[in-house]
Design a protein around this motif. Structure first.
Motif, PDB file in Angstrom:
ATOM      1  N   HIS A 177       0.851  -1.187   0.000  1.00  0.00           N
ATOM      2  CA  HIS A 177       0.000   0.000   0.000  1.00  0.00           C
ATOM      3  C   HIS A 177       0.893   1.246   0.000  1.00  0.00           C
ATOM      4  N   PRO A 178       1.398   1.621  -1.180  1.00  0.00           N
ATOM      5  CA  PRO A 178       2.319   2.752  -1.256  1.00  0.00           C
ATOM      6  C   PRO A 178       1.599   4.083  -1.461  1.00  0.00           C
ATOM      7  N   ASP A 179       2.254   5.167  -1.062  1.00  0.00           N
ATOM      8  CA  ASP A 179       1.828   6.497  -1.480  1.00  0.00           C
ATOM      9  C   ASP A 179       1.850   6.522  -3.005  1.00  0.00           C
ATOM     10  N   ILE A 180       0.864   7.146  -3.617  1.00  0.00           N
ATOM     11  CA  ILE A 180       0.785   7.193  -5.076  1.00  0.00           C
ATOM     12  C   ILE A 180       2.070   7.759  -5.687  1.00  0.00           C
ATOM     13  N   VAL A 225       5.076   4.959  -6.370  1.00  0.00           N
ATOM     14  CA  VAL A 225       4.833   3.712  -7.091  1.00  0.00           C
ATOM     15  C   VAL A 225       4.681   3.970  -8.595  1.00  0.00           C
ATOM     16  N   VAL A 240      -1.199  -4.327  -5.614  1.00  0.00           N
ATOM     17  CA  VAL A 240      -0.761  -2.949  -5.393  1.00  0.00           C
ATOM     18  C   VAL A 240      -1.999  -2.078  -5.198  1.00  0.00           C
ATOM     19  N   PRO A 287      -2.437   1.738  -4.200  1.00  0.00           N
ATOM     20  CA  PRO A 287      -1.887   3.036  -3.823  1.00  0.00           C
ATOM     21  C   PRO A 287      -2.906   3.907  -3.092  1.00  0.00           C
ATOM     22  N   CYS A 317      -3.786  -1.527 -12.299  1.00  0.00           N
ATOM     23  CA  CYS A 317      -3.436  -1.620 -10.884  1.00  0.00           C
ATOM     24  C   CYS A 317      -4.485  -2.440 -10.132  1.00  0.00           C
TER      25      CYS A 317
END
Length: 262
Positions: free
Chosen positions: A183-186, A189, A204, A206, A223
């Motif tokens: 769960h990355p910051d947009i 990624v 993934v 985001p 995604c």
């Protein structure tokens, strides 16, 4: 199809992390919701993002220093009170009871990076298991020790590390934690990371994706999911995107059939 998660419910249009907001995400057709949990001074699991009460309620001080009865006296409607009236800080138990009446997925973020909240993992997992919602829950945190502990306690519940900065081969790191997703910051990624992670079998999702150009890109790259403050808008964009592309594919297929028959 790309799944849509309402960030803190529908935080762009409704008071974040409240039952009003979660219900709006459900009404909008979101696949799931994202929310944040902390512990009260008497050990209850409540849904609120900030460690401090000051931004989202008419209270002040830290969540950890208040008992549940004290917290429930505060108004959590924030800037939306003129639209929806006053609303309480919900408990995780209240949210789980509500989830039993629908089919939404739910990402529970453990807010334990500033204050560690010993025992919160066990309390959250107990509530999830009692409701038999293990297959609909994702446990995430910026505190990766915490989600590893969650996986040790409940192997059947999915975990996902949250992160803000660039991470080398995040799919490999996720696997090392026992996680099935990142769960990355947009901003952290790029498309090549999304593709490589999905190819490696790591989903993934985001956050927090509100700009149309970012939404369009994530839909185009395929995604796994989008976490957004505006689920109604993003659900509409997703449906239009896939309807448009299915029509294009149908047209191409029709042309191919006609060419074979000439």
């Amino acid at each position: 199809m790309v799944k849509i998660y309402g960030h803190r419910g529908a935080a762009g249009t409704h008071p974040e992390n409240t039952m009003i907001s979660f219900e709006e995400a459900r009404r909008a057709g979101a696949d799931g919701i994202e929310l944040d949990v902390q512990l009260t001074s008497d050990g209850e699991v409540v849904i609120i993002h900030d460690e401090s009460l000051d931004r989202t309620t008419n209270g002040s001080g830290f969540v950890k220093d208040k008992c549940l009865k004290e917290l429930q006296k505060f108004d959590a409607s924030n800037k939306f009170s003129h639209l929806y009236g006053e609303t309480e800080i919900p408990t995780l138990q209240e949210l789980i009871d509500w989830l039993r009446g629908n089919s939404l997925l739910c990402n529970i973020e453990l807010k334990n990076s500033k204050f560690f909240y010993p025992g919160m993992e066990e309390k959250v997992i107990k509530l999830v298991r009692e409701a038999r919602l293990e297959d609909r829950i994702i446990l995430s945190s910026f505190n990766h020790y915490s989600i590893v502990l969650c996986k040790k306690i409940a192997e059947e519940i999915e975990i996902a590390p949250l992160y803000r900065d660039g991470l080398h081969m995040p799919w490999a790191y996720a696997r090392s934690l026992g996680a099935g997703a990142i769960h990355p910051d947009i901003k952290a990624v790029p498309n090549e990371i999304i593709r490589a992670s999905i190819e490696a079998g790591v989903a993934v999702r985001p956050y927090t994706v509100n700009k149309e150009k970012d939404i369009e890109n994530l839909l185009a790259v395929g995604c796994s999911a989008i976490i957004t403050d505006f689920p109604a808008k993003v659900v509409l964009m997703r449906d239009q995107f896939f309807n448009k592309n299915s029509n294009v594919n149908a047209d191409i297929g029709g042309i191919g059939s006609r060419l074979k028959n000439t």
